[in-house]
Design a protein around this motif. Sequence first.
Motif: not given
Lengths: 578, 462
Positions: B31, B33, B39, B41, B72
């Motif tokens: 992810n 930002t 955001t 991916r 993640t």
Amino acid sequence: MKNKGEIYRISGPVVIISGLNTKMYDVVKVGTEGLMGEVIGIEGDKSTVQVYEETSGLKPGEPVENTGMSLSVELGPGLLESIYDGIQRPLPVLKESMGDFIKRGVSANGLSREKEWDFVPTVKKGDKINGGDIIGTVQETQNIEQRILVPPNVSGTIKEIMKGKFKVDAVICTLTDGKELMMMQKWPVRKPRPVSKKLTPSTPLITGQRILDGLFPIAKGGTAAIPGPFGSGKTVTQQQLAKWSDTEIVVYIGCGERGNEMADVLYEFPEIKDPKTGRPLMERTVLIANTSNMPVAAREASVYTGITIAEYYRDMGYDVSLMADSTSRWAEAMREISSRLEEMPGEEGYPAYLAARLSEFYERAGKVKALCGKEGSITVIGAVSPPGGDFSEPITQNTLRIVKVFWALDAKLAQRRHFPSINWLNSYSLYTKALGPWYDEHVSPDWVKLRNDAMELLQKESELQEIVQLVGSDALPEDQQLTLEIARMIREYFLQQNAYHEVDTYCPMEKQFKLMKAIMSWGDKAQNALEGGAAVEDIMKSKTKDDLAKVKYEKEFDTALGVILKSMDEEFAKLRGK
Amino acid sequence: MTKEYKTINQIAGPLIFVEKTEPVGYNELVNITLPDGTTKRGQVLDTSNDIVVVQVFEGTGGLNRECGVRFTGETIKLPVSKDLLGRILSGAGEPLDGGPRIVPEDRLEITGAAINPYARLPPKDFIQTGISTIDGMNTLVRGQKLPIFSGSGLPHNEIALQIARQAKVRGSNEPFAVVFAAMGITNEEAQYFMRDFERTGALERAVVFLNLADDPAVERLITPRLALTAAEYLAYEHDMHVLVILTDITNYCEALRQMGAAREEVPGRRGYPGYMYTDLASLYERAGVIKGRKGSVTQFSILSMPGDDITHPIPDLSGYITEGQIVISRELHRKGIYPPVNVLPSLSRLMNSGIGATRTREDHKAVSDQLYAAYAEGKDLRGLVAIVGKDALSDRDRKFLEFADMFEDKFVRQGDDENRDIETTLSIGWDLLAELPEAQLTRIDNKYIQKYHPAHKAQKQE
Ligand SMILES: Nc1ncnc2c1ncn2[C@@H]1O[C@H](COP(=O)(O)OP(=O)(O)OP(=O)(O)O)[C@@H](O)[C@H]1O
Ligand SMILES: [Mg+2]
């Protein structure tokens, strides 16, 4: 450096590890799940490893362990009727342990450790044995006896030999120096198994496929390539060879191809009976299935796994044939790995060692005198899948430099539904001469001439076709019109063979000869009639000509042909009378 | 919460290079930002102690070195539940229809593991599409992957939709669920599909993934995988027969090429990556039937051949993986024939196992072979006529020439809402064959001629 290292970098199937003491081709266990991999490069304290399983989720820093062993297969009773992935894991065992989808981190023995086999010794205490000698037998399937061999690098004097039911890893023989032998042995796949002597192939592999046996035969122990664009018949031809060839053992490698095709073989082969033994084909077959969506590194290995198993049966004195469908996918696996290694690419991105790998592989074919003294052979038939069907690409070209038989598939013929779509003008076999004496003796002294005449007619046809394109066939002189007709008969009645037809799928040598002879004899009679003044239109109306078209489908071929030949005589007698 | 890194060292095309990380897993979901709080991916393509390479699905537009990057710790997963049916999702799997988020029954890896070949069942159940050129001569079966090879401006979408509407297995009322994944098609095309799904009520039993032409190209690399994951879930967990339509495979391959270039890989043929065969296989091979499971996944994808060239790497590599192809012809389209399927280069490799006495009808194979041979001959003669003129033809040849025209007009041509059952298709075939001299029907067994040939049938009924 030490026995344990760690992952440094991961890029697809290629993992770089650091701090581990390795040799080239060592098998290593990668990551916490212990994924199987093989060392394919070493630089400083880093080793490059190709991993045979999915690498998603692997992290730098995870441990790596060296087994110190090279990538090997297990050889012994239980190979036949198996279906393996590229690194000899039995697919049924994988299904049992991980379900319908192939997950990772599961190792499985190539040979079952549970099953017991009845071992009958053929040597006794005090006998001297050498590498490759036969020390006993096991009835592996109803018609195949597995001969238990001394591993090639072992020799000595027998201190004790057992008899009776054993598991593959039980000691069945002890030597005076304390060495112990089991029915199972391991062999590194990238190393050819030794033989006593290479022999010159001199017997044809009878395939039951007319265009192959008739025009472009392959010898037992020979090599052939079958290149062609998609949908032209590579797989069907390979499967026909696996079904009907008169070899004793078949190793079929589905290398980077379709899952459904392998499922098909699995469903079909236990049902089809070997014409020679009457037993299900599966009993003489070993399948290796590393489909296109299974890991590429294991695809690269599958070809070696297959040929090593083939060599093992050859060493017992069997005739083995090996089909690899498709060698292009194998080469692409090499390319994929090589590019991850950032090696200097050669032609079309393939690694510079492509040609060497191909010839090393085909070199493992051949007719040999095995270490045990018996004669055995491996016939290798490789499918090639050239991009765009263009034969000038590197895999086709490098393969043609090595193999002795070239069966050129032709998209145009496939589109015409002329099957097998093997182009009779471009294909060749370098064995025809050497096999001549065999045909004289086992088929007929007339066979070679018949075949040459037929080839000549086909050649002639293609020259005449060029004229026909310009002026239409009616403008040709009558004898040439007849030539065209006879050539058409050879193509349609003899060369065309439907793999899905219950009767025609397999055509014994004798039937091939009779069919060809009947067609050519119609041709001779027709030419005679023409010279005797008969009109070409009348000759073309011949009913026996049409009968010849369908006679190959007859269950009672000999009877049917007999009837046709008889009315053929009458028909032409009448034509002459006119 | 996983650690956030602000250590992007380089941004190149769709890739970012992140340094000084703790160990990051290969293929992990990432992810990112942006400074403005939005955001994006991505996915890990290469990982080592020194540097981690991430491909960003929504593209790297707006990214800078100040962005925060979180790994993640897991690979990309699709939340699945039966409620997927009827939903419209983006190419990255986010709801586009204003509906609620999917409450997952499970979360599945989108790469999908390979089916163990030993677990497969050879496909053999005949799917009636209602289109004669397919059912009669290039039969589709459940679990097959049979793409449409088309070209720009040809009516492949209409054909795909017609099949999605009409496809059924005879003698069963089990409906097909449809999983539709758009990859880089225009909004207008997508609307066309959506309207048709809504009009016919098909949407209720469909899952739609939309990556449109103006959506990021990298996202196309995951769209088909999301779709196939949904399809497998419905097939293998909910016993449904799923028809997957991926369109357009060519746009997918372009995205693949773009990624390869961004990674400075050694390109293969015509600039496409050397691993494109393997990559495409990881999509196409996700069709099939599994022993002991009721559902199935059938793929009917659309591929537009660049420059109508079937030897172009995209159709070429596809053809090497799929179980045949349905080829759309520009020539027939120009003649105003719908659906313009050219049966000669088309092929269904699983046809033989899907037809015959117990599945369709005993004479099916023979009729198909004979139609094929006669049409091929007729088309050849068209070539000859162009050179020598019609008058130079024999009576026999003239019959074949006429046959080719009638075949295109009666057998190939049909309405876009005309749903022919297999008997109708075969009987049109027989009517056409009856126009040829009976002695020319060499591919058909005499017993079928006696039973099905209109001349003999009529006699019997008298
Ligand atoms: N000898 C034959 N008899 C009848 N049909 C055949 C024969 N050979 C090929 N065919 C037909 O051609 C089709 C394609 O053949 P096959 O699958 O062997 O092609 P291929 O060259 O292996 O293609 P690919 O490279 O895509 O795997 C078969 O499904 C079958 O319909
Ligand atoms: Mg094939």
